[in-house]
Design an enzyme around this catalytic site. Structure first.
Site, PDB file in Angstrom:
ATOM      1  CG  ASN A  42      -0.396  -0.227   2.537  1.00 25.40           C
ATOM      2  OD1 ASN A  42       0.621  -0.893   2.668  1.00 25.40           O
ATOM      3  ND2 ASN A  42      -1.023   0.313   3.563  1.00 25.40           N
ATOM      4  CB  CYS A  53      -5.237  -1.242  -1.828  1.00 30.09           C
ATOM      5  SG  CYS A  53      -6.556  -0.466  -0.898  1.00 30.09           S
ATOM      6  CD  GLU A  55      -5.463  -5.740  -1.362  1.00 31.24           C
ATOM      7  OE1 GLU A  55      -4.869  -4.643  -1.267  1.00 31.24           O
ATOM      8  OE2 GLU A  55      -6.271  -6.160  -0.516  1.00 31.24           O
TER       9      GLU A  55
HETATM   10  N1  THU Z   1      -5.343  -1.354   2.460  1.00 33.34           N
HETATM   11  C1  THU Z   1      -4.800  -2.178   1.515  1.00 33.34           C
HETATM   12  O1  THU Z   1      -3.661  -1.964   1.060  1.00 33.34           O
HETATM   13  N2  THU Z   1      -5.554  -3.219   1.066  1.00 33.34           N
HETATM   14  C2  THU Z   1      -6.793  -3.520   1.520  1.00 33.34           C
HETATM   15  O2  THU Z   1      -7.452  -4.377   0.981  1.00 33.34           O
HETATM   16  C3  THU Z   1      -7.319  -2.815   2.688  1.00 33.34           C
HETATM   17  C4  THU Z   1      -6.680  -1.502   2.970  1.00 33.34           C
HETATM   18  C5  THU Z   1      -4.532  -0.225   2.941  1.00 33.34           C
HETATM   19  C6  THU Z   1      -4.995   1.108   2.470  1.00 33.34           C
HETATM   20  C7  THU Z   1      -4.436   2.010   3.545  1.00 33.34           C
HETATM   21  O3  THU Z   1      -3.099   2.329   3.229  1.00 33.34           O
HETATM   22  C8  THU Z   1      -4.443   1.144   4.800  1.00 33.34           C
HETATM   23  O4  THU Z   1      -4.566  -0.186   4.344  1.00 33.34           O
HETATM   24  C9  THU Z   1      -5.558   1.462   5.773  1.00 33.34           C
HETATM   25  O5  THU Z   1      -6.791   1.482   5.131  1.00 33.34           O
END
Ligand code: THU
Length: 132
Positions: A42, A53, A55
């Protein structure tokens, strides 16, 4: 499928998270049909909505290199509970494969559960709805 290998790539990328605002690290690893694996973390932003994110970072890396179809994706966020992909990421995963994509939610290489897209995003909005 070597789940441990995919999870270890996700764990490695989790260490690269740029998350100074949430302090929540996420790593993802995507296995494409080609057999290649791409990792992502992320990447947050002072303008919170610009955050990407893990993913989507991993998927966009692979697509940018010419990959087309996702076989499996491993996700590691919290090490104490399984971290599920957010709604936007579920939609992006579903763009690049069918309902058989494996979604591996992991706390460690020995502690994981496997879902497929039927469970993760039932009734997904797909390109067919646009006549594609
Ligand atoms: N986040 C992800 O990278 N993937 C997810 O599926 C859920 C949320 C990250 C986004 C942000 O940087 C942190 O987690 C908190 O929401």
């Amino acid at each position: 499928m070597d789940y441990k290998k995919l999870i270890n790539v996700a764990l490695d990328y989790r260490n690269r998270a740029y998350s100074p605002y949430s302090n929540f690290k996420v790593g993802a690893a995507v296995l494409f049909e080609s057999g290649k694996i791409y990792g992502g973390c992320n990447v947050e932003n002072a303008s919170f909505g610009a955050t990407n994110c893990a993913e989507r970072t991993a998927i966009f890396r692979g697509i940018s290199e010419g990959e087309t179809t996702i076989k499996s994706i491993a996700i590691v966020g919290s090490l104490n509970e399984y971290t599920y992909p957010c709604g936007i990421c579920r939609q992006v995963i579903s763009e690049f494969g069918d309902e058989s994509i494996e979604v591996i939610l992991a706390k460690s290489e020995d502690d994981y559960i496997i879902k497929d897209m039927r469970e993760v995003l039932p009734g997904a909005f797909k390109k067919e709805a646009l006549g594609k």
